[in-house]
Motif scaffolding. Structure first.
Motif: not given
Length: 176
Positions: A36, A39-40, A94-98, A172
């Motif tokens: 993850y 990719k970010q 887009k990568y909101n698990k951070t 993360y």
């Protein structure tokens, strides 16, 4: 007799297959944050030309040069960087698990209290701008480090300019 021996063998093979699949699933799950974040990292690296983007284990660091973000002794974000911050925010959303730690920095010129306050205001200003692009305030944390973490010497003007900066550390969120 042979037939009876085959049944335990098949059972053993089936048990081993289940164990192997379970270990692969656990391995895939534990590598998921790494994938993850990679990719970010690649997307940030492609979109943020004026920033230094690096990956350290499973966290990302983004450093915009001070002359891009702030005028000297200022906490007001330059208007010219706002479109780039919009793209930065799109990727963060887009990568909101951070979670995002925003640290403000200064050079060693001036009084310690002023530098601490300026570094905190710079971090808050960057947070506010990202918030205007819908990055959730719950994901962002600020910290003013003043002149405590220089990345260059404070003996030259060029070094001082590098030390006047805002850094973004993207982590993360292990709860997800």
């Amino acid at each position: 007799m042979k037939r009876m021996l085959l049944i335990p063998r098949y059972g053993l093979v089936a048990l081993m297959a289940v164990v192997l699949l379970a270990s692969c699933a656990a391995s895939k799950k534990s590598s998921s944050p790494h994938v993850y974040m990679n990719k970010q990292y690649k997307e940030l690296k492609n979109i943020l030309n004026e920033a230094e983007v690096s990956i350290i284990k499973d966290s990302l660091k983004v450093i915009f040069p001070n002359n891009v973000l702030f005028a000297s002794a200022s906490d007001q974000v330059n208007e010219s960087i706002k479109p780039t911050f919009g793209h930065f925010a799109e990727i963060l959303n887009k990568y909101n698990k951070t979670k995002i730690l925003i640290t403000g920095h200064t050079d060693n010129t001036g009084v310690a209290n002023y530098n601490r306050d300026l570094s905190e205001r710079r971090a808050a200003s960057a947070k506010q701008l990202l918030g205007s692009f819908n990055v959730s305030n719950d994901r962002m944390f600020t910290w003013g480090l003043s002149d405590r973490d220089p990345i260059a010497t404070n003996d030259t003007e060029a070094g001082k300019a590098k030390n006047r900066r805002v850094e973004f550390v993207i982590l993360y969120d292990v709860k997800d």
